[in-house]
Design a protein around this motif. Structure first.
Motif, PDB file in Angstrom:
ATOM      1  N   ASP A 136      15.644 -15.337   0.037  1.00  9.64           N
ATOM      2  CA  ASP A 136      15.161 -14.330   0.974  1.00  9.64           C
ATOM      3  C   ASP A 136      13.658 -14.479   1.100  1.00  9.64           C
ATOM      4  O   ASP A 136      12.989 -14.979   0.202  1.00  9.64           O
ATOM      5  CB  ASP A 136      15.507 -12.918   0.505  1.00  9.64           C
ATOM      6  CG  ASP A 136      15.517 -11.912   1.643  1.00  9.64           C
ATOM      7  OD1 ASP A 136      15.307 -12.302   2.815  1.00  9.64           O
ATOM      8  OD2 ASP A 136      15.725 -10.720   1.374  1.00  9.64           O
ATOM      9  N   GLU A 137      13.150 -14.064   2.235  1.00 12.72           N
ATOM     10  CA  GLU A 137      11.706 -14.071   2.440  1.00 12.72           C
ATOM     11  C   GLU A 137      11.277 -12.663   2.796  1.00 12.72           C
ATOM     12  O   GLU A 137      12.035 -11.894   3.378  1.00 12.72           O
ATOM     13  CB  GLU A 137      11.290 -15.079   3.513  1.00 12.72           C
ATOM     14  CG  GLU A 137      11.726 -14.740   4.905  1.00 12.72           C
ATOM     15  CD  GLU A 137      11.200 -15.738   5.940  1.00 12.72           C
ATOM     16  OE1 GLU A 137      10.762 -16.838   5.584  1.00 12.72           O
ATOM     17  OE2 GLU A 137      11.257 -15.401   7.117  1.00 12.72           O
ATOM     18  N   SER A 138      10.047 -12.343   2.395  1.00 12.37           N
ATOM     19  CA  SER A 138       9.541 -11.006   2.636  1.00 12.37           C
ATOM     20  C   SER A 138       8.058 -11.080   2.958  1.00 12.37           C
ATOM     21  O   SER A 138       7.338 -11.905   2.396  1.00 12.37           O
ATOM     22  CB  SER A 138       9.767 -10.146   1.395  1.00 12.37           C
ATOM     23  OG  SER A 138       9.274  -8.843   1.598  1.00 12.37           O
ATOM     24  N   GLY A 139       7.609 -10.225   3.848  1.00 15.30           N
ATOM     25  CA  GLY A 139       6.193 -10.143   4.173  1.00 15.30           C
ATOM     26  C   GLY A 139       5.492  -9.187   3.229  1.00 15.30           C
ATOM     27  O   GLY A 139       6.035  -8.158   2.844  1.00 15.30           O
ATOM     28  N   VAL A 140       4.276  -9.549   2.829  1.00 18.56           N
ATOM     29  CA  VAL A 140       3.470  -8.726   1.945  1.00 18.56           C
ATOM     30  C   VAL A 140       2.110  -8.537   2.595  1.00 18.56           C
ATOM     31  O   VAL A 140       1.479  -9.500   3.026  1.00 18.56           O
ATOM     32  CB  VAL A 140       3.299  -9.396   0.565  1.00 18.56           C
ATOM     33  CG1 VAL A 140       2.411  -8.560  -0.334  1.00 18.56           C
ATOM     34  CG2 VAL A 140       4.643  -9.647  -0.081  1.00 18.56           C
ATOM     35  N   GLN A 141       1.656  -7.314   2.676  1.00 12.79           N
ATOM     36  CA  GLN A 141       0.374  -7.027   3.313  1.00 12.79           C
ATOM     37  C   GLN A 141      -0.780  -7.465   2.418  1.00 12.79           C
ATOM     38  O   GLN A 141      -0.783  -7.229   1.217  1.00 12.79           O
ATOM     39  CB  GLN A 141       0.255  -5.544   3.611  1.00 12.79           C
ATOM     40  CG  GLN A 141      -1.008  -5.204   4.355  1.00 12.79           C
ATOM     41  CD  GLN A 141      -1.115  -3.724   4.650  1.00 12.79           C
ATOM     42  OE1 GLN A 141      -0.288  -2.945   4.232  1.00 12.79           O
ATOM     43  NE2 GLN A 141      -2.146  -3.349   5.355  1.00 12.79           N
ATOM     44  N   ILE A 142      -1.750  -8.119   3.023  1.00 10.11           N
ATOM     45  CA  ILE A 142      -2.969  -8.527   2.325  1.00 10.11           C
ATOM     46  C   ILE A 142      -3.999  -7.417   2.480  1.00 10.11           C
ATOM     47  O   ILE A 142      -4.199  -6.893   3.565  1.00 10.11           O
ATOM     48  CB  ILE A 142      -3.534  -9.833   2.927  1.00 10.11           C
ATOM     49  CG1 ILE A 142      -2.529 -10.961   2.751  1.00 10.11           C
ATOM     50  CG2 ILE A 142      -4.868 -10.186   2.292  1.00 10.11           C
ATOM     51  CD1 ILE A 142      -2.921 -12.232   3.467  1.00 10.11           C
ATOM     52  N   GLY A 143      -4.648  -7.066   1.394  1.00  7.74           N
ATOM     53  CA  GLY A 143      -5.766  -6.135   1.464  1.00  7.74           C
ATOM     54  C   GLY A 143      -5.383  -4.677   1.527  1.00  7.74           C
ATOM     55  O   GLY A 143      -6.155  -3.876   2.013  1.00  7.74           O
ATOM     56  N   CYS A 144      -4.220  -4.311   1.056  1.00 12.97           N
ATOM     57  CA  CYS A 144      -3.839  -2.899   1.040  1.00 12.97           C
ATOM     58  C   CYS A 144      -4.809  -2.144   0.130  1.00 12.97           C
ATOM     59  O   CYS A 144      -5.096  -2.593  -0.969  1.00 12.97           O
ATOM     60  CB  CYS A 144      -2.406  -2.755   0.531  1.00 12.97           C
ATOM     61  SG  CYS A 144      -1.770  -1.090   0.626  1.00 12.97           S
ATOM     62  N   PRO A 145      -5.362  -1.035   0.578  1.00 13.53           N
ATOM     63  CA  PRO A 145      -6.358  -0.317  -0.226  1.00 13.53           C
ATOM     64  C   PRO A 145      -5.818   0.049  -1.609  1.00 13.53           C
ATOM     65  O   PRO A 145      -4.694   0.525  -1.739  1.00 13.53           O
ATOM     66  CB  PRO A 145      -6.640   0.946   0.594  1.00 13.53           C
ATOM     67  CG  PRO A 145      -6.204   0.612   1.986  1.00 13.53           C
ATOM     68  CD  PRO A 145      -5.087  -0.384   1.842  1.00 13.53           C
ATOM     69  N   THR A 146      -6.604  -0.181  -2.629  1.00 13.09           N
ATOM     70  CA  THR A 146      -6.233   0.129  -4.005  1.00 13.09           C
ATOM     71  C   THR A 146      -6.127   1.637  -4.195  1.00 13.09           C
ATOM     72  O   THR A 146      -6.944   2.383  -3.678  1.00 13.09           O
ATOM     73  CB  THR A 146      -7.288  -0.439  -4.969  1.00 13.09           C
ATOM     74  OG1 THR A 146      -7.434  -1.826  -4.697  1.00 13.09           O
ATOM     75  CG2 THR A 146      -6.875  -0.257  -6.412  1.00 13.09           C
TER      76      THR A 146
END
Length: 143
Positions: free
Chosen positions: A25-35
């Motif tokens: 499976d492939e999944s998208g992950v957001q870059i730079g999500c606020p900590t």
């Protein structure tokens, strides 16, 4: 019909143990999500963009799991762009992951073939080995 074909295929190739059955499976992950922030979105949402410009990119992670619960092989991480920047490599990575780039940020034929080589190596598959089954859920490559 699917389960009939599935069982017939398992029988035909002598795949009678869960250790030979894998799912990709492939999944998208957001870059730079606020900590330190919690973001709640409906499960139908595939990408999330916030007002900050650095939060407008995602990367794709391709993973595989084995039906018997064996620890998964290292993932393939696809970053949008032309070149891998050293600053992208986090110290928590093991080094066994495959990190690659594509102009679109999505998988393509070359990345898919490289991923197949990667998974064949990690599950110890090959022409002189026991048959394995890889289940793919409507996966397509993006050009």
């Amino acid at each position: 019909m699917f389960f009939t074909n599935y069982q017939e295929t398992l029988d035909h190739y002598g795949i009678h143990h869960a250790r030979y059955i894998y799912n990709i499976d492939e999944s998208g992950v957001q870059i730079g999500c606020p900590t330190g922030e919690i973001i709640v979105v409906p499960t139908e949402v595939k990408e999330l963009y916030t007002a900050s410009l650095e939060n407008w990119k995602s990367l794709i992670i391709i993973e595989v799991i084995c039906a018997d619960g064996t620890p998964p092989s290292p993932p393939v991480i696809i970053c949008p762009g032309e070149k891998i920047m050293e600053s992208w490599i986090h110290k928590n990575l093991t080094g066994a992951e495959v990190i690659t780039v594509s102009p679109t940020g999505y998988t393509n034929e070359n990345i898919t073939l490289a991923w197949l080589d990667h998974i064949i190596k990690h599950i110890e598959a090959g022409p002189d080995k026991h048959w394995h089954m890889l289940l793919v859920d409507g996966h397509i490559t993006h050009r």
